[in-house]
Design a protein around this motif. Structure first.
Motif, PDB file in Angstrom:
ATOM      1  N   ASN A 293       0.849  -1.182   0.000  1.00  0.00           N
ATOM      2  CA  ASN A 293       0.000   0.000   0.000  1.00  0.00           C
ATOM      3  C   ASN A 293       0.891   1.241   0.000  1.00  0.00           C
ATOM      4  O   ASN A 293       1.793   1.357   0.842  1.00  0.00           O
ATOM      5  CB  ASN A 293      -0.923   0.000   1.223  1.00  0.00           C
ATOM      6  N   LEU A 294       0.646   2.125  -0.946  1.00  0.00           N
ATOM      7  CA  LEU A 294       1.431   3.358  -1.077  1.00  0.00           C
ATOM      8  C   LEU A 294       2.928   3.058  -1.218  1.00  0.00           C
ATOM      9  O   LEU A 294       3.777   3.768  -0.652  1.00  0.00           O
ATOM     10  CB  LEU A 294       1.178   4.288   0.117  1.00  0.00           C
ATOM     11  N   GLY A 295       3.242   1.986  -1.932  1.00  0.00           N
ATOM     12  CA  GLY A 295       4.640   1.643  -2.168  1.00  0.00           C
ATOM     13  C   GLY A 295       5.337   0.983  -1.003  1.00  0.00           C
ATOM     14  O   GLY A 295       6.547   0.758  -1.056  1.00  0.00           O
ATOM     15  N   ARG A 296       4.589   0.640   0.049  1.00  0.00           N
ATOM     16  CA  ARG A 296       5.191   0.016   1.228  1.00  0.00           C
ATOM     17  C   ARG A 296       4.577  -1.353   1.468  1.00  0.00           C
ATOM     18  O   ARG A 296       3.410  -1.602   1.144  1.00  0.00           O
ATOM     19  CB  ARG A 296       4.991   0.890   2.467  1.00  0.00           C
ATOM     20  N   LEU A 297       5.358  -2.236   2.051  1.00  0.00           N
ATOM     21  CA  LEU A 297       4.870  -3.550   2.438  1.00  0.00           C
ATOM     22  C   LEU A 297       3.789  -3.391   3.500  1.00  0.00           C
ATOM     23  O   LEU A 297       3.998  -2.744   4.523  1.00  0.00           O
ATOM     24  CB  LEU A 297       6.033  -4.381   2.984  1.00  0.00           C
ATOM     25  N   GLN A 298       2.617  -3.978   3.255  1.00  0.00           N
ATOM     26  CA  GLN A 298       1.493  -3.788   4.169  1.00  0.00           C
ATOM     27  C   GLN A 298       1.080  -5.073   4.886  1.00  0.00           C
ATOM     28  O   GLN A 298       0.750  -5.044   6.074  1.00  0.00           O
ATOM     29  CB  GLN A 298       0.273  -3.253   3.408  1.00  0.00           C
TER      30      GLN A 298
ATOM     31  N   MET B 151      -0.248 -11.124   9.008  1.00  0.00           N
ATOM     32  CA  MET B 151       0.420 -10.083   9.777  1.00  0.00           C
ATOM     33  C   MET B 151       0.363  -8.757   9.019  1.00  0.00           C
ATOM     34  O   MET B 151       0.698  -8.700   7.833  1.00  0.00           O
ATOM     35  CB  MET B 151       1.877 -10.463  10.054  1.00  0.00           C
ATOM     36  N   TYR B 152      -0.083  -7.706   9.699  1.00  0.00           N
ATOM     37  CA  TYR B 152      -0.212  -6.383   9.095  1.00  0.00           C
ATOM     38  C   TYR B 152       0.829  -5.441   9.688  1.00  0.00           C
ATOM     39  O   TYR B 152       0.982  -5.365  10.910  1.00  0.00           O
ATOM     40  CB  TYR B 152      -1.619  -5.826   9.315  1.00  0.00           C
ATOM     41  N   LEU B 153       1.522  -4.718   8.815  1.00  0.00           N
ATOM     42  CA  LEU B 153       2.538  -3.767   9.258  1.00  0.00           C
ATOM     43  C   LEU B 153       1.889  -2.406   9.489  1.00  0.00           C
ATOM     44  O   LEU B 153       1.031  -1.974   8.701  1.00  0.00           O
ATOM     45  CB  LEU B 153       3.652  -3.654   8.223  1.00  0.00           C
ATOM     46  N   VAL B 154       2.299  -1.729  10.556  1.00  0.00           N
ATOM     47  CA  VAL B 154       1.689  -0.466  10.965  1.00  0.00           C
ATOM     48  C   VAL B 154       2.705   0.658  10.763  1.00  0.00           C
ATOM     49  O   VAL B 154       3.864   0.553  11.187  1.00  0.00           O
ATOM     50  CB  VAL B 154       1.238  -0.519  12.426  1.00  0.00           C
ATOM     51  N   TYR B 155       2.264   1.747  10.116  1.00  0.00           N
ATOM     52  CA  TYR B 155       3.100   2.921   9.871  1.00  0.00           C
ATOM     53  C   TYR B 155       2.417   4.140  10.479  1.00  0.00           C
ATOM     54  O   TYR B 155       1.183   4.190  10.591  1.00  0.00           O
ATOM     55  CB  TYR B 155       3.308   3.146   8.369  1.00  0.00           C
TER      56      TYR B 155
ATOM     57  N   PRO C 289       1.622   8.406  10.318  1.00  0.00           N
ATOM     58  CA  PRO C 289       1.257   9.262   9.177  1.00  0.00           C
ATOM     59  C   PRO C 289       2.437   9.704   8.326  1.00  0.00           C
ATOM     60  O   PRO C 289       2.263  10.015   7.147  1.00  0.00           O
ATOM     61  CB  PRO C 289       0.578  10.458   9.854  1.00  0.00           C
ATOM     62  N   ALA C 290       3.645   9.705   8.889  1.00  0.00           N
ATOM     63  CA  ALA C 290       4.826  10.105   8.116  1.00  0.00           C
ATOM     64  C   ALA C 290       5.413   8.944   7.317  1.00  0.00           C
ATOM     65  O   ALA C 290       6.397   9.118   6.611  1.00  0.00           O
ATOM     66  CB  ALA C 290       5.893  10.672   9.055  1.00  0.00           C
ATOM     67  N   GLY C 291       4.794   7.756   7.442  1.00  0.00           N
ATOM     68  CA  GLY C 291       5.278   6.600   6.697  1.00  0.00           C
ATOM     69  C   GLY C 291       6.387   5.836   7.379  1.00  0.00           C
ATOM     70  O   GLY C 291       7.034   4.991   6.759  1.00  0.00           O
ATOM     71  N   ILE C 292       6.621   6.100   8.669  1.00  0.00           N
ATOM     72  CA  ILE C 292       7.673   5.411   9.423  1.00  0.00           C
ATOM     73  C   ILE C 292       7.092   4.151  10.054  1.00  0.00           C
ATOM     74  O   ILE C 292       6.020   4.182  10.661  1.00  0.00           O
ATOM     75  CB  ILE C 292       8.262   6.325  10.510  1.00  0.00           C
ATOM     76  N   PHE C 293       7.776   3.048   9.903  1.00  0.00           N
ATOM     77  CA  PHE C 293       7.308   1.774  10.426  1.00  0.00           C
ATOM     78  C   PHE C 293       7.310   1.791  11.951  1.00  0.00           C
ATOM     79  O   PHE C 293       8.309   2.118  12.584  1.00  0.00           O
ATOM     80  CB  PHE C 293       8.202   0.646   9.908  1.00  0.00           C
ATOM     81  N   MET C 294       6.159   1.427  12.546  1.00  0.00           N
ATOM     82  CA  MET C 294       6.011   1.467  13.994  1.00  0.00           C
ATOM     83  C   MET C 294       5.946   0.079  14.628  1.00  0.00           C
ATOM     84  O   MET C 294       6.332  -0.109  15.772  1.00  0.00           O
ATOM     85  CB  MET C 294       4.735   2.236  14.358  1.00  0.00           C
ATOM     86  N   GLY C 295       5.444  -0.906  13.900  1.00  0.00           N
ATOM     87  CA  GLY C 295       5.306  -2.250  14.450  1.00  0.00           C
ATOM     88  C   GLY C 295       4.365  -3.064  13.586  1.00  0.00           C
ATOM     89  O   GLY C 295       4.102  -2.730  12.433  1.00  0.00           O
TER      90      GLY C 295
END
Length: 306
Positions: free
Chosen positions: A120-125, A130-134, A136-142
């Motif tokens: 999603n939006l060029g990032r692994l989602q 397992m879902y990756l959480v970013y 609003p700035a697009g930084i991976f959080m967990g």
């Protein structure tokens, strides 16, 4: 009113706490790539859709060298896994032993075995469940959830430090959807082993780049009617489903006949024999009547001539 406000505040804090407990923070998560195991093969998926892998127990005395620097353990680090892998016309790995690998239009890996991968939006989602959480700035959080029951969390292994992205000259991820109408061809691992044994001089080969003018595909075909990613997954699943359904149907029919009582089988055979005898009698009677008519007609013609 003041008590109601305090109660609402406590409820809100409780909801936030529950939501945060479902999120695994970055400090307790995977390294720079999402790593999991599928059929004794360790995979590392990078956020841009590229990946690396390591086949367990494929290298002799691997445990003796995994802590040695500059050792080629993974595919991208230089170890030769050609006897186990199949390529397409663009140099993408489309199967490792019995594990098929699929790609989206841009060359990002979208499925490995039974594990599906989304972006999603060029990032692994998503990787499996397992879902990756970013933020609003697009930084991976967990992340939330787990990949599958066999990969619930990351388990460190020394060979994982050898995972890396492919060299620039070997990358297959591009900004243009060059695989939109391309569908690779796969062989069964059994057939591939036989083919590779008789064609070892054919590797490595040259591959097309997205900017190249393609004349003929040798390991796939162009499918202009449907896009490659959906069509490729559909064809692979459909072939597997047909094989399973055919085998299941054959087993069901055999079981039904074997479970049928003996007197039913005998009655069925007797009924078939009776029908066959009846048909033969009808044919014989019909042939006799036809012969009788012919004889009568012959006599009538003779008397007329006289």
């Amino acid at each position: 009113m003041k008590k109601l406000s305090i109660l609402i505040s406590f409820l809100f804090c409780g909801i936030v706490t529950v939501a945060n407990t479902n999120l695994h923070p970055k400090s307790h998560t995977y390294p720079s790539a999402i790593i999991f195991t599928e059929q004794h093969i360790d995979f590392a998926i990078y956020p841009d859709g590229q990946f690396d892998f390591y086949i367990q127990n494929s290298k002799p005395n691997a445990q003796l060298v995994i802590n040695t620097p500059h050792v080629n353990i993974s595919f991208n680090s230089g170890y030769n896994y050609n006897p186990y892998i199949q390529y397409d016309d663009f140099g993408a790995v489309i199967q490792i032993e019995n594990v098929p690998i699929f790609y989206d239009y841009y060359g990002r890996v979208s499925r490995i075995g039974n594990i599906f991968i989304d972006y999603n939006l060029g990032r692994l989602q998503r990787v499996g469940n397992m879902y990756l959480v970013y933020n609003p700035a697009g930084i991976f959080m967990g992340y939330q959830g787990y990949i599958n029951p066999y990969n619930r969390t990351y388990v460190y292994n020394p060979q994982h430090k050898h995972f890396r992205k492919p060299p620039v000259q070997h990358r297959i991820v591009y900004t243009s959807p060059y695989r939109s109408y391309y569908q690779p061809k796969r062989k069964s691992y059994k057939s591939f082993k036989k083919y590779y044994k008789n064609n070892t001089d054919a590797y490595p080969r040259s591959y097309y780049k997205p900017s190249d003018a393609v004349t003929t595909y040798h390991r796939g075909r162009s499918n202009l009617n449907k896009t490659s990613s959906n069509r490729e997954v559909y064809d692979y699943n459909n072939r597997t489903s047909r094989k399973r359904n055919t085998a299941s149907s054959n087993r069901t029919n055999t079981t039904k006949f074997q479970n049928q009582p003996k007197y039913n089988r005998a009655a069925t055979r007797s009924s078939r024999n009776h029908d066959a005898t009846k048909n033969n009698r009808q044919r014989s009677s019909k042939n006799a009547r036809t012969q009788h008519r012919r004889t009568a007609n012959g006599r009538s013609k003779s008397s007329n001539r006289i």
